[in-house]
Design a protein around this motif. Structure first.
Motif, PDB file in Angstrom:
ATOM      1  N   GLU A 150       0.875  -1.250  -0.065  1.00 52.88           N
ATOM      2  CA  GLU A 150       0.022  -0.061  -0.057  1.00 52.88           C
ATOM      3  C   GLU A 150       0.797   1.364   0.245  1.00 52.88           C
ATOM      4  O   GLU A 150       2.138   1.234   0.344  1.00 52.88           O
ATOM      5  CB  GLU A 150      -0.928   0.028   1.337  1.00 52.88           C
ATOM      6  CG  GLU A 150      -1.697  -1.056   1.252  1.00 52.88           C
ATOM      7  CD  GLU A 150      -2.811  -1.062   0.353  1.00 52.88           C
ATOM      8  OE1 GLU A 150      -3.075  -0.097  -0.277  1.00 52.88           O
ATOM      9  OE2 GLU A 150      -3.547  -2.261   0.028  1.00 52.88           O
ATOM     10  N   ALA A 151       0.298   2.286  -0.364  1.00 47.06           N
ATOM     11  CA  ALA A 151       0.954   3.590  -0.280  1.00 47.06           C
ATOM     12  C   ALA A 151       1.352   4.134   0.862  1.00 47.06           C
ATOM     13  O   ALA A 151       0.610   4.199   1.869  1.00 47.06           O
ATOM     14  CB  ALA A 151       0.350   4.617  -1.164  1.00 47.06           C
ATOM     15  N   LEU A 172     -15.620   8.204 -12.005  1.00 47.38           N
ATOM     16  CA  LEU A 172     -15.502   7.467 -10.637  1.00 47.38           C
ATOM     17  C   LEU A 172     -14.166   6.528 -10.670  1.00 47.38           C
ATOM     18  O   LEU A 172     -13.225   6.613  -9.922  1.00 47.38           O
ATOM     19  CB  LEU A 172     -16.545   7.077 -10.080  1.00 47.38           C
ATOM     20  CG  LEU A 172     -17.348   7.841  -9.604  1.00 47.38           C
ATOM     21  CD1 LEU A 172     -18.744   7.199  -9.114  1.00 47.38           C
ATOM     22  CD2 LEU A 172     -16.989   8.979  -8.589  1.00 47.38           C
ATOM     23  N   GLY A 173     -14.263   5.618 -11.711  1.00 46.02           N
ATOM     24  CA  GLY A 173     -13.283   4.801 -11.976  1.00 46.02           C
ATOM     25  C   GLY A 173     -11.886   5.402 -12.185  1.00 46.02           C
ATOM     26  O   GLY A 173     -10.620   4.896 -11.676  1.00 46.02           O
ATOM     27  N   SER A 174     -11.772   6.627 -12.766  1.00 48.15           N
ATOM     28  CA  SER A 174     -10.536   7.326 -12.948  1.00 48.15           C
ATOM     29  C   SER A 174      -9.936   8.005 -11.605  1.00 48.15           C
ATOM     30  O   SER A 174      -8.950   8.303 -11.722  1.00 48.15           O
ATOM     31  CB  SER A 174     -10.424   8.152 -14.228  1.00 48.15           C
ATOM     32  OG  SER A 174     -11.493   9.262 -13.753  1.00 48.15           O
ATOM     33  N   PRO A 182      -5.377   3.586  -7.099  1.00 48.22           N
ATOM     34  CA  PRO A 182      -4.757   2.593  -7.757  1.00 48.22           C
ATOM     35  C   PRO A 182      -4.298   1.229  -7.222  1.00 48.22           C
ATOM     36  O   PRO A 182      -3.120   0.900  -7.014  1.00 48.22           O
ATOM     37  CB  PRO A 182      -3.839   3.141  -8.835  1.00 48.22           C
ATOM     38  CG  PRO A 182      -3.212   4.090  -8.007  1.00 48.22           C
ATOM     39  CD  PRO A 182      -4.456   4.707  -7.146  1.00 48.22           C
ATOM     40  N   THR A 183      -4.971   0.696  -6.174  1.00 44.16           N
ATOM     41  CA  THR A 183      -4.435  -0.378  -5.428  1.00 44.16           C
ATOM     42  C   THR A 183      -5.569  -1.620  -5.269  1.00 44.16           C
ATOM     43  O   THR A 183      -6.400  -1.304  -5.824  1.00 44.16           O
ATOM     44  CB  THR A 183      -4.249   0.022  -3.950  1.00 44.16           C
ATOM     45  OG1 THR A 183      -5.657   0.235  -3.387  1.00 44.16           O
ATOM     46  CG2 THR A 183      -3.494   1.251  -3.795  1.00 44.16           C
ATOM     47  N   GLN A 221      -1.324  10.090  -3.441  1.00 46.98           N
ATOM     48  CA  GLN A 221      -0.208   9.041  -3.688  1.00 46.98           C
ATOM     49  C   GLN A 221       0.361   9.649  -4.983  1.00 46.98           C
ATOM     50  O   GLN A 221      -0.260   9.913  -6.118  1.00 46.98           O
ATOM     51  CB  GLN A 221      -0.771   7.705  -4.017  1.00 46.98           C
ATOM     52  CG  GLN A 221       0.043   6.345  -4.418  1.00 46.98           C
ATOM     53  CD  GLN A 221      -0.531   5.103  -4.385  1.00 46.98           C
ATOM     54  OE1 GLN A 221      -1.391   4.897  -3.925  1.00 46.98           O
ATOM     55  NE2 GLN A 221       0.019   4.491  -5.496  1.00 46.98           N
ATOM     56  N   ASP A 222       1.804   9.584  -4.843  1.00 40.45           N
ATOM     57  CA  ASP A 222       2.798   9.744  -6.157  1.00 40.45           C
ATOM     58  C   ASP A 222       2.094  11.291  -6.434  1.00 40.45           C
ATOM     59  O   ASP A 222       2.044  11.566  -7.885  1.00 40.45           O
ATOM     60  CB  ASP A 222       2.636   9.111  -7.155  1.00 40.45           C
ATOM     61  CG  ASP A 222       3.082   7.615  -6.561  1.00 40.45           C
ATOM     62  OD1 ASP A 222       4.041   7.513  -5.747  1.00 40.45           O
ATOM     63  OD2 ASP A 222       2.618   6.680  -7.153  1.00 40.45           O
TER      64      ASP A 222
END
Length: 216
Positions: free
Chosen positions: A2-3, A122-124, A128-129, A203-204
């Motif tokens: 995980e981040a 929403l998916g975008s 991203p985990t 994240q990132d």
């Protein structure tokens, strides 16, 4: 994996991301030459380990209902698994993205996607985990794969679900995500409403929607 964008210790990461369970025991230990947190009788069963490396966190556990330990083994098999974990040194990006210091524009985008019932949008925005938090307040964490959550939303939107999101205020400390914004969920016209906090995770260098915690 995980981040851990703020490079927290294993204990601080666990406290900020995973809620505790009644009666759990937390111990700071060394595993495989790294600082780690040993969690006994917690959300992952009798034993789990949490450790961090650079901007990532790792949980070594057998998730109840998804995996079972060998029938004759003691907790020593998980001790050995945790000790065997090796992580690679992070590779710096040639041109790292500028850090995002405010979550308000992302909160606006999330509110707009819900208002439009736009599952693709929403998916975008989803983290991203492989873990999307879906829980009830003060009941301990639970999760679902992000794609399974989106598929469920698509069906429920078609059945009349309405989610009203209040993009302000964004609550929490940006230096210690997750942050949260409030929302109201109504399954169909005339149905009772249910409040929920939408979790925002950085994240990132960008923000993501990482979970939903419903009011009791």
């Amino acid at each position: 994996m995980e981040a851990n964008p703020n490079r927290l210790s294993a204990r601080d990461w666990f406290a900020g991301v995973l809620a505790g369970a009644a009666g759990q025991q937390l111990d700071d230990v060394r595993v495989g030459g790294r600082d780690a947190l040993r969690v006994r009788n917690g959300i992952f069963g009798s034993l789990a380990y949490v450790t961090t490396s650079a901007d990532r966190a790792f949980v070594v556990a057998l998730v109840p209902g998804q995996a079972a330990p060998p029938p004759t083994a003691s907790d020593s098999y998980l001790d050995a698994m945790a000790a065997s974990l090796e992580t690679l040194a992070p590779v710096a990006l040639a041109a790292p993205p500028a850090a995002v210091t405010t979550a308000e524009p992302f909160a606006d985008a999330l509110a707009d996607a819900f208002a439009r019932r736009d599952v693709d949008r929403l998916g975008s925005l989803v983290v991203p985990t492989c873990w999307f938090t879906s829980a009830v307040a003060n009941a301990g964490p639970s999760g679902i794969h992000p794609q399974a959550m989106l598929d469920d939303l698509r069906v429920r939107f078609a059945q009349g679900l309405t989610v009203s999101v209040r993009a302000r205020p964004v609550e929490g400390d940006p230096a210690r995500p997750p942050l949260s914004i409030r929302s109201t969920w109504v399954e169909a016209a005339g149905a009772s409403s249910r409040g929920a906090s939408l979790l925002l995770w950085r994240q990132d260098g960008r923000w993501y929607w990482s979970g939903v915690v419903f009011d009791r």
